[in-house]
Write a protein that holds these residues in place. Structure first.
Motif, PDB file in Angstrom:
ATOM      1  N   LEU A  11       0.474   8.031  11.499  1.00  0.00           N
ATOM      2  CA  LEU A  11      -0.465   6.930  11.722  1.00  0.00           C
ATOM      3  C   LEU A  11      -1.622   6.937  10.712  1.00  0.00           C
ATOM      4  O   LEU A  11      -2.577   6.180  10.868  1.00  0.00           O
ATOM      5  CB  LEU A  11      -0.989   6.972  13.156  1.00  0.00           C
ATOM      6  CG  LEU A  11       0.104   6.709  14.215  1.00  0.00           C
ATOM      7  CD1 LEU A  11      -0.444   6.878  15.630  1.00  0.00           C
ATOM      8  CD2 LEU A  11       0.707   5.303  14.045  1.00  0.00           C
ATOM      9  N   ARG A  12      -1.539   7.747   9.668  1.00  0.00           N
ATOM     10  CA  ARG A  12      -2.502   7.682   8.558  1.00  0.00           C
ATOM     11  C   ARG A  12      -1.717   7.653   7.237  1.00  0.00           C
ATOM     12  O   ARG A  12      -1.533   6.618   6.651  1.00  0.00           O
ATOM     13  CB  ARG A  12      -3.481   8.862   8.621  1.00  0.00           C
ATOM     14  CG  ARG A  12      -4.710   8.702   7.714  1.00  0.00           C
ATOM     15  CD  ARG A  12      -4.443   8.987   6.247  1.00  0.00           C
ATOM     16  NE  ARG A  12      -4.089  10.387   5.978  1.00  0.00           N
ATOM     17  CZ  ARG A  12      -3.724  10.823   4.782  1.00  0.00           C
ATOM     18  NH1 ARG A  12      -3.658  10.002   3.738  1.00  0.00           N
ATOM     19  NH2 ARG A  12      -3.382  12.087   4.607  1.00  0.00           N
ATOM     20  N   GLU A  13      -1.203   8.818   6.816  1.00  0.00           N
ATOM     21  CA  GLU A  13      -0.375   8.830   5.600  1.00  0.00           C
ATOM     22  C   GLU A  13       0.783   7.835   5.752  1.00  0.00           C
ATOM     23  O   GLU A  13       1.107   7.098   4.822  1.00  0.00           O
ATOM     24  CB  GLU A  13       0.179  10.240   5.361  1.00  0.00           C
ATOM     25  CG  GLU A  13       1.151  10.375   4.196  1.00  0.00           C
ATOM     26  CD  GLU A  13       0.493  10.438   2.834  1.00  0.00           C
ATOM     27  OE1 GLU A  13      -0.449  11.229   2.649  1.00  0.00           O
ATOM     28  OE2 GLU A  13       0.917   9.678   1.931  1.00  0.00           O
ATOM     29  N   GLU A  15       0.940   5.135   7.336  1.00  0.00           N
ATOM     30  CA  GLU A  15       0.517   3.743   7.179  1.00  0.00           C
ATOM     31  C   GLU A  15       0.403   3.372   5.702  1.00  0.00           C
ATOM     32  O   GLU A  15       0.352   2.192   5.355  1.00  0.00           O
ATOM     33  CB  GLU A  15      -0.811   3.497   7.917  1.00  0.00           C
ATOM     34  CG  GLU A  15      -0.925   2.061   8.393  1.00  0.00           C
ATOM     35  CD  GLU A  15      -2.195   1.714   9.158  1.00  0.00           C
ATOM     36  OE1 GLU A  15      -3.116   2.555   9.239  1.00  0.00           O
ATOM     37  OE2 GLU A  15      -2.252   0.578   9.661  1.00  0.00           O
ATOM     38  N   GLN A  16       0.397   4.385   4.834  1.00  0.00           N
ATOM     39  CA  GLN A  16       0.361   4.150   3.387  1.00  0.00           C
ATOM     40  C   GLN A  16       1.773   3.979   2.822  1.00  0.00           C
ATOM     41  O   GLN A  16       1.958   3.834   1.614  1.00  0.00           O
ATOM     42  CB  GLN A  16      -0.363   5.314   2.680  1.00  0.00           C
ATOM     43  CG  GLN A  16      -1.832   5.429   3.101  1.00  0.00           C
ATOM     44  CD  GLN A  16      -2.551   6.666   2.564  1.00  0.00           C
ATOM     45  OE1 GLN A  16      -3.266   7.329   3.302  1.00  0.00           O
ATOM     46  NE2 GLN A  16      -2.358   7.003   1.293  1.00  0.00           N
ATOM     47  N   PHE A  17       2.798   4.022   3.682  1.00  0.00           N
ATOM     48  CA  PHE A  17       4.174   3.792   3.244  1.00  0.00           C
ATOM     49  C   PHE A  17       4.376   2.311   2.907  1.00  0.00           C
ATOM     50  O   PHE A  17       3.801   1.436   3.556  1.00  0.00           O
ATOM     51  CB  PHE A  17       5.141   4.211   4.358  1.00  0.00           C
ATOM     52  CG  PHE A  17       6.590   3.985   4.047  1.00  0.00           C
ATOM     53  CD1 PHE A  17       7.204   4.641   2.987  1.00  0.00           C
ATOM     54  CD2 PHE A  17       7.343   3.105   4.812  1.00  0.00           C
ATOM     55  CE1 PHE A  17       8.550   4.438   2.705  1.00  0.00           C
ATOM     56  CE2 PHE A  17       8.687   2.894   4.533  1.00  0.00           C
ATOM     57  CZ  PHE A  17       9.288   3.558   3.481  1.00  0.00           C
ATOM     58  N   THR A 192      -2.113  22.330   5.163  1.00  0.00           N
ATOM     59  CA  THR A 192      -1.448  21.968   3.909  1.00  0.00           C
ATOM     60  C   THR A 192      -0.737  20.629   4.040  1.00  0.00           C
ATOM     61  O   THR A 192      -0.316  20.233   5.130  1.00  0.00           O
ATOM     62  CB  THR A 192      -0.437  23.049   3.488  1.00  0.00           C
ATOM     63  OG1 THR A 192       0.478  23.249   4.559  1.00  0.00           O
ATOM     64  CG2 THR A 192      -1.111  24.349   3.142  1.00  0.00           C
ATOM     65  N   HIS A 193      -0.590  19.966   2.908  1.00  0.00           N
ATOM     66  CA  HIS A 193      -0.105  18.583   2.870  1.00  0.00           C
ATOM     67  C   HIS A 193       0.714  18.421   1.599  1.00  0.00           C
ATOM     68  O   HIS A 193       0.186  18.568   0.503  1.00  0.00           O
ATOM     69  CB  HIS A 193      -1.350  17.674   2.866  1.00  0.00           C
ATOM     70  CG  HIS A 193      -1.091  16.216   2.771  1.00  0.00           C
ATOM     71  ND1 HIS A 193      -1.113  15.384   3.877  1.00  0.00           N
ATOM     72  CD2 HIS A 193      -0.829  15.402   1.718  1.00  0.00           C
ATOM     73  CE1 HIS A 193      -0.888  14.134   3.501  1.00  0.00           C
ATOM     74  NE2 HIS A 193      -0.708  14.123   2.183  1.00  0.00           N
ATOM     75  N   PHE A 194       2.005  18.131   1.767  1.00  0.00           N
ATOM     76  CA  PHE A 194       2.892  18.134   0.606  1.00  0.00           C
ATOM     77  C   PHE A 194       3.636  16.819   0.432  1.00  0.00           C
ATOM     78  O   PHE A 194       4.402  16.415   1.309  1.00  0.00           O
ATOM     79  CB  PHE A 194       3.922  19.262   0.734  1.00  0.00           C
ATOM     80  CG  PHE A 194       3.286  20.615   0.784  1.00  0.00           C
ATOM     81  CD1 PHE A 194       2.737  21.185  -0.356  1.00  0.00           C
ATOM     82  CD2 PHE A 194       3.208  21.309   1.985  1.00  0.00           C
ATOM     83  CE1 PHE A 194       2.122  22.422  -0.311  1.00  0.00           C
ATOM     84  CE2 PHE A 194       2.592  22.554   2.047  1.00  0.00           C
ATOM     85  CZ  PHE A 194       2.057  23.116   0.897  1.00  0.00           C
TER      86      PHE A 194
HETATM   87  C1  HCA Z   1      -4.112  10.387  -0.615  1.00  0.00           C
HETATM   88  C2  HCA Z   1      -4.855  11.439   0.151  1.00  0.00           C
HETATM   89  C3  HCA Z   1      -4.001  12.518   0.688  1.00  0.00           C
HETATM   90  C4  HCA Z   1      -4.928  13.392   1.498  1.00  0.00           C
HETATM   91  C5  HCA Z   1      -4.319  14.626   2.044  1.00  0.00           C
HETATM   92  C6  HCA Z   1      -5.215  15.387   2.965  1.00  0.00           C
HETATM   93  C7  HCA Z   1      -3.325  13.323  -0.438  1.00  0.00           C
HETATM   94  O1  HCA Z   1      -3.861  10.595  -1.787  1.00  0.00           O
HETATM   95  O2  HCA Z   1      -3.799   9.336  -0.036  1.00  0.00           O
HETATM   96  O3  HCA Z   1      -6.315  14.939   3.265  1.00  0.00           O
HETATM   97  O4  HCA Z   1      -4.778  16.449   3.405  1.00  0.00           O
HETATM   98  O5  HCA Z   1      -2.105  13.338  -0.502  1.00  0.00           O
HETATM   99  O6  HCA Z   1      -4.056  13.895  -1.223  1.00  0.00           O
HETATM  100  O7  HCA Z   1      -2.972  11.990   1.517  1.00  0.00           O
END
Ligand code: HCA
Ligand code: CU
Length: 382
Positions: A11-13, A15-17, A192-194
């Motif tokens: 519902l955040r990332e 929504e950027q799809f 972490t976010h990949f």
């Molecule tokens: C984006 C931001 C983000 C943020 C990730 C996070 C990314 O570029 O839209 O806050 O952990 O990938 O850097 O999604």
């Protein structure tokens, strides 16, 4: 790899799809389904994004979900002020724009960044929300600058710092090294976010956990900017393989097919054929050798038990690679327990010949062929 939490950001990332545009009812349905699945956190689009985003954030934050509801904001006081009005349990702060980053890696505005971060962090803390502070594009940021910043925000008492592979450039070994290093520098949790541009998003998440990360960002079906981020279902497949009982107890894995379908429908796509667990071919066994072994013992060719995820296996027999053991098993399944091997082999030869002539046959066509064979056989015996 046991003490971890999932932060689902569909519902955040998500929504950027490319094709995502969630109305309020859809967001609520997704939030409830994620909650029922058992993710520990649900991240929502910034309430500063639009008026509707703000209303939806407030609504979902107050649904009384078991999962902690977070929102995701830029490192700005304006956004922070709006965020704390919504009732969210936590705020994920991402360090501003790429120009911040550029200045930061040039080392010019370090003092300014720490100061800006400090102001936002202290404000959020005064409102008693969980605070995470993350840099964007961590893997292309100067390591010394990165660690200096994380140490500074750790000392301010944030709950988590975040590493983001914003462009999907990192590989598992780089992830392991960076998280390991960071683990030695900060005492707070590590999120972490990949991104998945080079197909490493699941492996990177797993490497991060092995190195001491505590929180992993996911999206249902892996949707997100470009080709998306770590998919929730795919990460489950990986973690289940490493710690089956733990993962099965922690999450309602049988709700995954409905969850994947819900999000696929919401963004107007099909669940991809090769999707982890819920793709149409994920548990289809085809070659005769595979089919025979699977029928004897599914563990021969399945590392995941489909029934644990609420899906069924398929043994495909209507094709030229088929084998007589699988054909015979189907005959027995159809209720003809006394089919002998010779007859099963003749049927198999007929299926292969038919596949050579006319291509693959549907299960119904194969069943029809089997029944014809059995009827002729019975007539011959009279
Ligand atoms: C984006 C931001 C983000 C943020 C990730 C996070 C990314 O570029 O839209 O806050 O952990 O990938 O850097 O999604
Ligand atoms: Cu992202």
């Amino acid at each position: 790899v046991r003490n971890f939490s999932i932060i689902d950001t569909t519902l955040r990332e998500g929504e950027q799809f490319a094709t995502a545009h969630f109305d309020t009812a859809t967001k609520v349905a997704i939030a409830r389904a994620l909650d029922a699945f058992g993710v520990e956190y649900i991240e929502l689009t910034s309430p500063a994004a639009s008026e509707q985003s703000r209303r939806d954030c407030e609504l979902i934050a107050n649904l009384g979900l078991r999962a902690k509801v977070l929102t995701h904001i830029r490192c700005h006081m304006d956004d922070a002020r709006i965020a704390v009005q919504t009732g969210v349990r936590g705020v994920n702060v991402v360090m501003g724009t790429s120009s911040y980053l550029r200045e930061f890696s040039h080392g010019k505005d370090m003092a300014f960044i720490v100061k800006a971060a400090g102001e936002v962090i202290r404000f959020l803390q005064s409102h008693n929300v969980e605070v995470r502070f993350s840099s964007e594009d961590s893997f292309r940021t100067d390591l010394v600058d990165l660690l200096t910043l994380y140490r500074a925000v750790d000392q301010l008492g944030v709950h988590r710092v975040g590493i983001a592979d914003t462009v999907g450039c990192a590989d598992p070994r780089q992830v392991y090294d960076l998280v390991r290093t960071l683990r030695g520098v900060v005492s707070c949790d590590i999120e972490t976010h990949f991104h998945n541009d080079t197909g490493c998003a699941i492996a990177n998440a797993y490497a991060a956990l092995e190195a001491g990360a505590t929180h992993i960002d996911t999206c249902v079906l892996g949707i997100g900017e470009r080709n998306g981020i770590t998919p929730l279902g795919g990460l489950m497949a990986r973690l289940y393989t490493a710690a089956r009982d733990h993962v099965s107890n922690k999450y309602a894995l049988r709700t995954l097919p409905a969850l994947d379908q819900l999000v696929a429908d919401a963004v107007g796509i099909d669940v991809p054929f090769n999707n982890f667990i819920t793709g149409s071919s994920a548990f289809t066994h085809k070659a005769g050798i595979h089919a025979k072994a699977i029928l004897n013992n599914p563990s021969t060719y399945e590392i995941l038990r489909p029934e644990d995820f609420g899906v069924e296996r398929t043994v495909a027999i209507g094709h030229r690679l088929t084998g007589w053991n699988a054909v015979k098993a189907r005959v027995v399944q159809l209720g003809f327990a006394d089919c002998d091997d010779v007859l099963a082999k003749r049927m198999t030869a007929a299926i292969k010949a038919e596949a050579d002539r006319n291509g693959a046959q549907s299960p119904a066509q194969v069943d029809a062929l089997i029944r014809t064979f059995l009827a002729n056989d019975a007539a011959e015996k009279k």
